[in-house]
Design a protein around this motif. Sequence first.
Motif, PDB file in Angstrom:
ATOM      1  N   CYS A  98      10.428  -3.112 -13.012  1.00  0.00           N
ATOM      2  CA  CYS A  98       8.861  -3.125 -12.966  1.00  0.00           C
ATOM      3  C   CYS A  98       8.453  -1.868 -12.535  1.00  0.00           C
ATOM      4  CB  CYS A  98       8.687  -4.037 -11.741  1.00  0.00           C
ATOM      5  SG  CYS A  98       8.468  -5.866 -12.274  1.00  0.00           S
ATOM      6  N   LEU A  99       9.233  -0.998 -11.693  1.00  0.00           N
ATOM      7  CA  LEU A  99       8.738   0.225 -11.328  1.00  0.00           C
ATOM      8  C   LEU A  99       9.189   1.277 -12.286  1.00  0.00           C
ATOM      9  CD1 LEU A  99      10.615   0.517  -7.709  1.00  0.00           C
ATOM     10  CD2 LEU A  99       8.248  -0.435  -8.381  1.00  0.00           C
ATOM     11  N   THR A 100      10.133   1.112 -13.149  1.00  0.00           N
ATOM     12  CA  THR A 100      10.407   2.136 -14.216  1.00  0.00           C
ATOM     13  C   THR A 100       9.777   1.790 -15.527  1.00  0.00           C
ATOM     14  OG1 THR A 100      12.324   1.005 -14.827  1.00  0.00           O
ATOM     15  CG2 THR A 100      12.778   2.582 -13.355  1.00  0.00           C
ATOM     16  N   ARG A 101       9.593   0.559 -15.736  1.00  0.00           N
ATOM     17  CA  ARG A 101       8.901   0.131 -17.004  1.00  0.00           C
ATOM     18  C   ARG A 101       7.436   0.072 -17.173  1.00  0.00           C
ATOM     19  NH1 ARG A 101       7.458  -4.742 -18.968  1.00  0.00           N
ATOM     20  NH2 ARG A 101       8.993  -5.646 -17.058  1.00  0.00           N
ATOM     21  N   ILE A 102       6.840  -0.800 -15.860  1.00  0.00           N
ATOM     22  CA  ILE A 102       5.488  -0.914 -15.730  1.00  0.00           C
ATOM     23  C   ILE A 102       4.895   0.321 -15.065  1.00  0.00           C
ATOM     24  CG2 ILE A 102       3.586  -2.266 -14.694  1.00  0.00           C
ATOM     25  CD1 ILE A 102       5.602  -4.598 -15.112  1.00  0.00           C
ATOM     26  N   GLY A 103       5.464   0.864 -13.871  1.00  0.00           N
ATOM     27  CA  GLY A 103       4.835   2.041 -13.076  1.00  0.00           C
ATOM     28  C   GLY A 103       5.345   3.202 -13.600  1.00  0.00           C
ATOM     29  N   LYS A 104       6.523   3.351 -14.556  1.00  0.00           N
ATOM     30  CA  LYS A 104       6.981   4.518 -14.965  1.00  0.00           C
ATOM     31  C   LYS A 104       7.100   5.578 -14.050  1.00  0.00           C
ATOM     32  CE  LYS A 104       5.496   3.732 -19.875  1.00  0.00           C
ATOM     33  NZ  LYS A 104       5.132   2.589 -19.689  1.00  0.00           N
ATOM     34  N   VAL A 105       7.636   5.300 -12.967  1.00  0.00           N
ATOM     35  CA  VAL A 105       7.713   5.974 -11.623  1.00  0.00           C
ATOM     36  C   VAL A 105       9.311   6.337 -11.213  1.00  0.00           C
ATOM     37  CG1 VAL A 105       5.441   5.425 -10.547  1.00  0.00           C
ATOM     38  CG2 VAL A 105       7.506   4.172 -10.088  1.00  0.00           C
ATOM     39  N   GLU A 106       9.657   7.500 -10.691  1.00  0.00           N
ATOM     40  CA  GLU A 106      10.910   7.578 -10.351  1.00  0.00           C
ATOM     41  C   GLU A 106      11.261   7.040  -8.908  1.00  0.00           C
ATOM     42  OE1 GLU A 106      12.033  11.690 -11.174  1.00  0.00           O
ATOM     43  OE2 GLU A 106      11.618  11.780 -12.979  1.00  0.00           O
ATOM     44  N   MET A 427      -0.417   4.860  -9.629  1.00  0.00           N
ATOM     45  CA  MET A 427      -1.627   5.299  -9.304  1.00  0.00           C
ATOM     46  C   MET A 427      -1.657   6.395  -8.002  1.00  0.00           C
ATOM     47  SD  MET A 427      -4.432   2.121  -9.278  1.00  0.00           S
ATOM     48  CE  MET A 427      -5.632   3.057  -8.677  1.00  0.00           C
ATOM     49  N   LEU A 428      -0.349   6.220  -7.351  1.00  0.00           N
ATOM     50  CA  LEU A 428      -0.145   7.087  -6.207  1.00  0.00           C
ATOM     51  C   LEU A 428       0.840   8.055  -6.558  1.00  0.00           C
ATOM     52  CD1 LEU A 428       0.501   4.164  -3.473  1.00  0.00           C
ATOM     53  CD2 LEU A 428      -1.185   5.876  -3.288  1.00  0.00           C
ATOM     54  N   ASP A 429       1.426   8.091  -7.860  1.00  0.00           N
ATOM     55  CA  ASP A 429       2.399   8.987  -8.054  1.00  0.00           C
ATOM     56  C   ASP A 429       2.206  10.427  -7.887  1.00  0.00           C
ATOM     57  OD1 ASP A 429       5.300   9.008  -8.826  1.00  0.00           O
ATOM     58  OD2 ASP A 429       4.568   9.769 -10.745  1.00  0.00           O
ATOM     59  N   ALA A 430       0.949  10.961  -8.176  1.00  0.00           N
ATOM     60  CA  ALA A 430       0.565  12.357  -8.250  1.00  0.00           C
ATOM     61  C   ALA A 430       0.778  12.720  -6.861  1.00  0.00           C
ATOM     62  CB  ALA A 430      -0.576  12.581  -8.789  1.00  0.00           C
ATOM     63  N   LYS A 431       0.616  12.026  -6.008  1.00  0.00           N
ATOM     64  CA  LYS A 431       0.573  12.435  -4.400  1.00  0.00           C
ATOM     65  C   LYS A 431       1.729  12.211  -3.677  1.00  0.00           C
ATOM     66  CE  LYS A 431      -2.519  13.966  -1.244  1.00  0.00           C
ATOM     67  NZ  LYS A 431      -3.573  15.042  -1.327  1.00  0.00           N
ATOM     68  N   TYR A 432       2.514  11.111  -4.023  1.00  0.00           N
ATOM     69  CA  TYR A 432       3.614  10.479  -3.186  1.00  0.00           C
ATOM     70  C   TYR A 432       4.823  10.461  -4.308  1.00  0.00           C
ATOM     71  CZ  TYR A 432       0.619   9.326   0.525  1.00  0.00           C
ATOM     72  OH  TYR A 432      -0.336   9.178   1.720  1.00  0.00           O
ATOM     73  N   LYS A 433       6.116  10.492  -3.589  1.00  0.00           N
ATOM     74  CA  LYS A 433       7.410  10.530  -4.286  1.00  0.00           C
ATOM     75  C   LYS A 433       7.885   9.153  -3.489  1.00  0.00           C
ATOM     76  CE  LYS A 433       9.873  13.399  -1.055  1.00  0.00           C
ATOM     77  NZ  LYS A 433      10.881  14.595  -0.969  1.00  0.00           N
ATOM     78  N   ILE A 434       8.616   8.378  -4.259  1.00  0.00           N
ATOM     79  CA  ILE A 434       9.211   6.982  -3.728  1.00  0.00           C
ATOM     80  C   ILE A 434      10.574   7.263  -3.581  1.00  0.00           C
ATOM     81  CG2 ILE A 434       9.935   4.681  -4.269  1.00  0.00           C
ATOM     82  CD1 ILE A 434       8.021   4.483  -6.588  1.00  0.00           C
ATOM     83  N   VAL A 435      10.787   7.332  -2.179  1.00  0.00           N
ATOM     84  CA  VAL A 435      12.283   7.832  -1.573  1.00  0.00           C
ATOM     85  C   VAL A 435      13.069   6.512  -1.784  1.00  0.00           C
ATOM     86  CG1 VAL A 435      13.447   8.618   0.599  1.00  0.00           C
ATOM     87  CG2 VAL A 435      10.908   9.280  -0.066  1.00  0.00           C
ATOM     88  N   LYS A 436      12.971   5.355  -1.142  1.00  0.00           N
ATOM     89  CA  LYS A 436      13.843   4.185  -1.264  1.00  0.00           C
ATOM     90  C   LYS A 436      12.940   3.159  -1.648  1.00  0.00           C
ATOM     91  CE  LYS A 436      16.676   5.281   2.637  1.00  0.00           C
ATOM     92  NZ  LYS A 436      17.100   4.996   3.894  1.00  0.00           N
ATOM     93  N   SER A 437      13.640   2.188  -2.560  1.00  0.00           N
ATOM     94  CA  SER A 437      13.204   0.795  -2.878  1.00  0.00           C
ATOM     95  C   SER A 437      14.341  -0.416  -2.813  1.00  0.00           C
ATOM     96  CB  SER A 437      13.013   0.937  -4.391  1.00  0.00           C
ATOM     97  OG  SER A 437      12.388  -0.328  -4.874  1.00  0.00           O
TER      98      SER A 437
END
Length: 458
Positions: A98-106, A427-437
């Motif tokens: 979900c995070l990588t495919r839908i959100g396309k976030v690292e 939507m938060l990706d430009a401002k925040y990085k995801i440290v853990k999931s």
Amino acid sequence: MHYENVELLAAGGEGHALAKIEGKVIFVKYGAPGDVVDLQVVGRKKKFSLAKITKLHKESELRREPFCEHYGTCGGCKWQHIDYPSQAKLKDTWARDCLTRIGKVEVEETLPIVAAEQLQFYRNKMEYTFSNKRWLYDNETLEELEHTNALGFHAPGRFDKVLAINKCWLQDDKGNDIRNFVYEYCIANDYTFYDLKDHTGLMRNLMLRNTKAGDWMINVIFAKKEDDKIERLLKAIQEEFNPKALNYCINEKLNDSTFDQEFISYSGDFEIQEELGGLKFNISPKSFFQTNPVQAEKLYEVAIDFADIQPTDVVYDLYCGTGTITCVAATKAKKAVGVEIVEEAIEAAKVNAGINGLTNVEFLAGDMKDVFNAAFYAEHGKSDIIITDPPRSGMHPKVVDYLVEIAAPKIVYVSCNPATQARDLAMLDAKYKIVKSQAVDMFPQTHHAENVVVLELR
């Protein structure tokens, strides 16, 4: 349309298995990745079709024999046919995808899913419906039934039909004893069961709640006021089970919702009390509370660990419900502020804070998109950490936009729907990085999982 010898590739939406045929996506009910099956298409949408298995040629290595007699009919516990280690792995993969495919976030670090140890009888709340029009199982005919009354769950897709439940594996087995006793008493004493179309009959709903310590709350919902029958049934329940709390409600509305109805204590206490994270929480008939308390403790442990709250921190808890996470956070923070749309939940949160002697908590009732704004920020102070635990639909865009604007150093996002969580994280990706999931399995035998992420400013 019928297809033969189709291999099911993966777990898909709503707990179905996934197949691809000639470029078309087909979700298969009660399939398992690795099955080879014949399929019959039973529904079509613009982007996919829904199918059922007509023949199983080769069983997946993930398969096992379902343990519930109602499996495949009641619509719950759809993954009973998949062994639990595989369930956990599929949920973990789904949350990550979900995070990588839908959100396309690292994501910098993804921890393994927190699997459940208790795979059956783990829920602390069940709601059952009375109906004078029961659903017929495949091996039943109308002519052989003595009556058509039922106490159980709504048949999938049928608001007016109820499946008669003999044994449910979700709540402690005493819940089955209570439900079956109430049902048999009502049948033996000619109590009328509710007609969901005509809105007639006395018996409407039964809600059971219990705690890890073994306390029980029995709530009986009647459709009208028949004092003698109500008294006799409640007295019989009290004598048979002596629950910690026995309450009733008279709901004369056309719908089953009781959030705007009054519950009345018949015997014992009105509430029961659960302990989570070393704190005590009162639970009333209408309280929202995590339905798997053992896994809820693990979920909160992950969230609090990710937050790494310091004694000088101010913590906001958005969508706080009855204040469970807020109160846990308050034991570590300078101040914790909880916000929730349901006023009754906020009142319960205040009581819970008082029970635990917490004086550094504040609670506010209101729609998040309307109250989480500059005025709120000015009143409650700059936040060091924001914890958000929204409903399945995720956060309102206005809330996400304001999170970006105030730029708290850290956000912990707890989600019961990783798909909408991924949308919000994008939507938060430009401002925040995801440290853990990390995913947490709250509901064994189903496809559902919670996911927790911690974000820090870039």
